[in-house]
Design an enzyme around this catalytic site. Structure first.
Site, PDB file in Angstrom:
ATOM      1  N   ASP A  18     -66.051 124.547 -34.711  1.00  0.00           N
ATOM      2  CA  ASP A  18     -65.559 125.508 -33.725  1.00  0.00           C
ATOM      3  C   ASP A  18     -64.441 126.318 -34.378  1.00  0.00           C
ATOM      4  OD1 ASP A  18     -65.043 126.700 -31.130  1.00  0.00           O
ATOM      5  OD2 ASP A  18     -63.256 125.448 -31.026  1.00  0.00           O
ATOM      6  N   SER A  19     -64.014 127.364 -33.678  1.00  0.00           N
ATOM      7  CA  SER A  19     -62.901 128.157 -34.170  1.00  0.00           C
ATOM      8  C   SER A  19     -61.583 127.372 -34.120  1.00  0.00           C
ATOM      9  CB  SER A  19     -62.769 129.417 -33.328  1.00  0.00           C
ATOM     10  OG  SER A  19     -62.670 129.065 -31.960  1.00  0.00           O
ATOM     11  N   CYS A  81     -69.170 126.478 -30.679  1.00  0.00           N
ATOM     12  CA  CYS A  81     -68.326 127.611 -30.327  1.00  0.00           C
ATOM     13  C   CYS A  81     -69.270 128.670 -29.766  1.00  0.00           C
ATOM     14  CB  CYS A  81     -67.624 128.116 -31.586  1.00  0.00           C
ATOM     15  SG  CYS A  81     -66.713 129.651 -31.361  1.00  0.00           S
ATOM     16  N   GLU A 160     -54.747 126.090 -24.117  1.00  0.00           N
ATOM     17  CA  GLU A 160     -54.069 125.545 -25.303  1.00  0.00           C
ATOM     18  C   GLU A 160     -52.599 125.242 -25.034  1.00  0.00           C
ATOM     19  OE1 GLU A 160     -55.042 127.366 -29.023  1.00  0.00           O
ATOM     20  OE2 GLU A 160     -57.182 127.143 -28.626  1.00  0.00           O
ATOM     21  N   CYS A 192     -67.389 129.328 -22.644  1.00  0.00           N
ATOM     22  CA  CYS A 192     -66.372 129.245 -23.690  1.00  0.00           C
ATOM     23  C   CYS A 192     -65.944 127.788 -23.759  1.00  0.00           C
ATOM     24  CB  CYS A 192     -65.190 130.143 -23.337  1.00  0.00           C
ATOM     25  SG  CYS A 192     -63.770 129.948 -24.419  1.00  0.00           S
ATOM     26  N   HIS A 194     -63.321 126.210 -24.111  1.00  0.00           N
ATOM     27  CA  HIS A 194     -62.101 125.747 -23.441  1.00  0.00           C
ATOM     28  C   HIS A 194     -62.263 125.549 -21.934  1.00  0.00           C
ATOM     29  CE1 HIS A 194     -60.507 127.134 -27.221  1.00  0.00           C
ATOM     30  NE2 HIS A 194     -59.261 126.851 -26.891  1.00  0.00           N
TER      31      HIS A 194
HETATM   32  N1  DGL Z   1     -64.345 128.590 -29.193  1.00  0.00           N
HETATM   33  C1  DGL Z   1     -64.376 129.942 -28.685  1.00  0.00           C
HETATM   34  C2  DGL Z   1     -65.636 130.138 -27.837  1.00  0.00           C
HETATM   35  O1  DGL Z   1     -66.224 129.208 -27.326  1.00  0.00           O
HETATM   36  C3  DGL Z   1     -63.138 130.261 -27.863  1.00  0.00           C
HETATM   37  C4  DGL Z   1     -61.883 130.419 -28.674  1.00  0.00           C
HETATM   38  C5  DGL Z   1     -61.932 131.595 -29.630  1.00  0.00           C
HETATM   39  O2  DGL Z   1     -61.886 132.759 -29.173  1.00  0.00           O
HETATM   40  O3  DGL Z   1     -62.046 131.354 -30.805  1.00  0.00           O
HETATM   41  O4  DGL Z   1     -66.085 131.248 -27.696  1.00  0.00           O
END
Ligand code: DGL
Length: 279
Positions: A18-19, A81, A160, A192, A194
């Site tokens: 993931d990011s 992600c 976060e 997303c 989060h």
């Molecule tokens: N993990 C990213 C997503 O699911 C969210 C956080 C980001 O913008 O990197 O799109």
């Protein structure tokens, strides 16, 4: 990049990336649903967020991560992600033999099955909404639906910051979601990584007539199916002392570890920083 994949070892780990920390919601579901599996998790904490970056940049980052994960001889890679799944998954799959699964398709499939009135909302990053990837997958499965996308960029920093149950998050969520409520959707995709962490706030605001679809859960379910079909499901738990879950990040490990420990209750044994630009 051509990443060769030629082994069928059921004991090999699953690569998850993931990011940043968000993909831990996906890793958590994998741990719950297929607890015998080993996981190598990579969070690109130095380069997060992906949701406001271009397709080219997200694809370049994702390719580096796939190269890093393939050094562990992973048996599959989960693109945990939504933004990377939307922008990069097709290209990653074209360039690698490692079986991959993203989070968008499983979420889209569940939503297309759940909706009764054919009105589906998607909330996600600007990139995911702009890509219209959920629209594409859902309408491939069910033409009689209308999809309404809404980018909710403030949710990522709120989550976060740990403001999962907070009046500030409530206020922002009310603003973002009011137009989806007015559009009479009966299904909402948490598009997303989060957003499952503020699921109770989102559920309360949308009301009980709206079903929330969690792509993290659906992805773990499809992953289990996919590994089962390939005869790659691990049938025994790792030996005592074996490092079942390993975490790697591109920025300092401490902040990641604190956040991870608030999400995953299996104990984050270690998180190591690596130089992802070298891959
Ligand atoms: N993990 C990213 C997503 O699911 C969210 C956080 C980001 O913008 O990197 O799109």
């Amino acid at each position: 990049m051509t990443v060769e994949w030629n082994h069928t070892d059921i004991n090999a780990p699953i690569g998850v990336f993931d990011s940043g920390v968000g993909g831990l919601t996906v890793a958590r579901e994998i741990m719950r649903q297929i607890p015998n599996e080993k996981i190598i998790y990579f969070g690109d904490t130095a380069r997060v967020p992906y949701g406001s970056k271009s397709r080219e940049t997200v694809t370049r980052f994702s390719k580096q991560i796939v190269r890093f994960l393939s050094t562990f001889q992973v048996k599959t890679i989960v693109v945990a992600c939504n933004t990377a799944s939307a922008y990069a998954l097709d290209e990653l799959e074209r360039e690698s033999d490692i079986p991959m699964i993203g989070v968008v398709k499983p979420g889209a499939k569940a939503a297309s099955e759940v909706t009764r009135n054919g009105r589906i909302g998607v909330i996600a990053t600007e990139a995911t909404i702009g890509s219209k990837i959920y629209n594409q997958y859902i309408t491939e499965l069910n033409k009689d639906v209308t999809i309404y996308g809404k980018a909710c960029p403030l949710f990522v920093p709120l989550v976060e910051e740990g403001l999962w149950e907070d009046p500030v998050t409530d206020e922002i969520a009310q603003r973002y979601l009011s137009e989806l409520i007015d559009l009479d959707i009966d299904t909402l995709i948490l598009g997303c990584t989060h957003y499952p962490l503020i699921r109770s706030t989102l559920g309360r605001i949308m009301g009980e007539k709206v079903t929330l679809v969690n792509p993290a859960y659906e992805t773990a379910r499809e992953l289990k199916e996919m590994l089962g079909e390939r005869g790659l499901l691990n049938d025994h738990a790792p030996a005592l002392g074996e490092n079942q879950y390993q975490f790697y990040v591109s920025d300092t490990a401490d902040k990641f570890k604190n956040f991870a420990n608030s999400i995953i209750k299996y104990g984050i044994l270690s998180a190591k920083t690596i130089h992802i630009e070298e891959y």
